[in-house]
Design an enzyme around this catalytic site. Structure first.
Site, short mmCIF file in Angstrom:
data_model
loop_
_atom_site.label_atom_id
_atom_site.label_comp_id
_atom_site.label_asym_id
_atom_site.label_seq_id
_atom_site.Cartn_x
_atom_site.Cartn_y
_atom_site.Cartn_z
CG HIS A 1 -24.48 -2.87 -25.55
ND1 HIS A 1 -23.83 -1.76 -25.07
CD2 HIS A 1 -24.98 -3.51 -24.46
CE1 HIS A 1 -23.91 -1.74 -23.74
NE2 HIS A 1 -24.59 -2.79 -23.35
N GLY B 1 -11.57 1.79 -22.20
CA GLY B 1 -12.39 2.75 -22.95
C GLY B 1 -13.87 2.70 -22.66
#
Ligand code: OAD
Length: 254
Positions: free
Chosen positions: A121, A190
């Site tokens: 990202h 996570g």
């Protein structure tokens, strides 16, 4: 403190593995004090992503979008890697092949010492010229001018991150799927595993025969595919696994 988990079977798999891949999400930086996206304190609960992290928002109001990123850069700049990031940095030199893929844009893996990773990202410390597409690194907080302008052509600079409604870099994505399909073990750490295409990487790894290891305090849509599930914090579980791995590797040497 997380109860010491049973790691024996995983350590046996890890000592045989030739290629270990790790895919991380916001949760690995939670213990460093960076808010996750979807938790109780999730970033997007306070700020509506669709108002701030979209190409349309940037066209309509680049100042507002940049103020949001300035705020985030200010928070992230003060944060330091936690033991979870540090274990992953060490693992670069532990396995014959090690791949790190992250959805995070915070740069904490680099701060911890990881030198090679795929940032799906983008990275909040990189700026991209909206005209020329050139990418430069900039760690200044606050920036000298908001919105910042390209020193070469004067066009607006934007954060070099993927916004809602935008596609990931095809090159980065192709490489990420390639590494996922080649690894023997993939850790998924996570991430809520809700955002595509990142959420599909462990599935393609599993399809190609890799063992999947999930580290997350909460179950996710990926949990049913995990061969090993560790319910706890990455900053506690990863050092425990690393400690057992070190012991095993040392006993093999000796
Ligand atoms: P989320 O906020 O969706 O999920 C964070 C996950 O981390 C949750 O499953 C938590 O249970 C877990 N978690 C919290 N604390 C943890 C800890 N100490 N150790 C381990 N896990 C912990 O974040 P992501 O899945 O990374 O995209 O979000 C994916 C993408 O959604 C982001 O990259 C961002 C966002 O929209 C873009 O901006 C393009």
């Amino acid at each position: 403190m997380t109860e010491k988990p049973e790691t024996g079977a995983l350590i046996a798999v890890l000592t045989r593995a030739k290629h270990v891949a790790v895919s991380t999400g916001a949760g690995i930086s939670a213990e460093s004090g960076i808010p996750t996206f979807r938790g109780k304190e999730g970033l997007w609960k306070k700020y509506r992503a669709e108002e701030l992290a979209t190409p349309t928002a940037f066209t309509q109001n680049p100042e507002l979008v940049w103020e949001f990123y300035e705020w985030r850069r200010g928070i992230i700049a003060e944060k330091v890697p936690n033991p979870g990031h540090k274990v992953l940095a060490r693992w670069e030199n532990v396995f014959p092949v090690f791949s790190l893929i992250t959805q995070n844009i915070d740069g904490l893996h680099q701060k911890a010492g990881s030198t090679d990773m795929l940032e799906l990202h983008g990275n909040i410390w990189k700026l991209r010229c909206t005209e020329e597409g050139t990418v430069s690194e900039n760690h200044q907080t606050p920036l000298e001018e908001v919105p910042p302008l390209c020193p070469d052509c004067g066009a607006l600079l934007r954060p070099h991150v993927v916004w809602f409604g935008e596609s990931l870099s095809p090159t980065v994505l192709h490489k990420a799927f390639q590494l996922s399909s080649e690894c023997d073990v993939m850790f998924v750490i996570g991430t809520s595993a809700l955002v595509q295409p990142a959420a599909s990487l462990p599935l393609s790894a599993a399809e190609a025969g890799a063992k999947i290891v999930e580290i997350n305090p909460d179950p996710t849509p990926l949990t049913p595919y995990a061969d090993f599930s560790f319910r706890g914090k990455a900053g506690e579980i990863l050092p425990l696994i690393d400690e057992e791995l070190k012991k095993e590797l040392q006993s093999k040497k000796g």
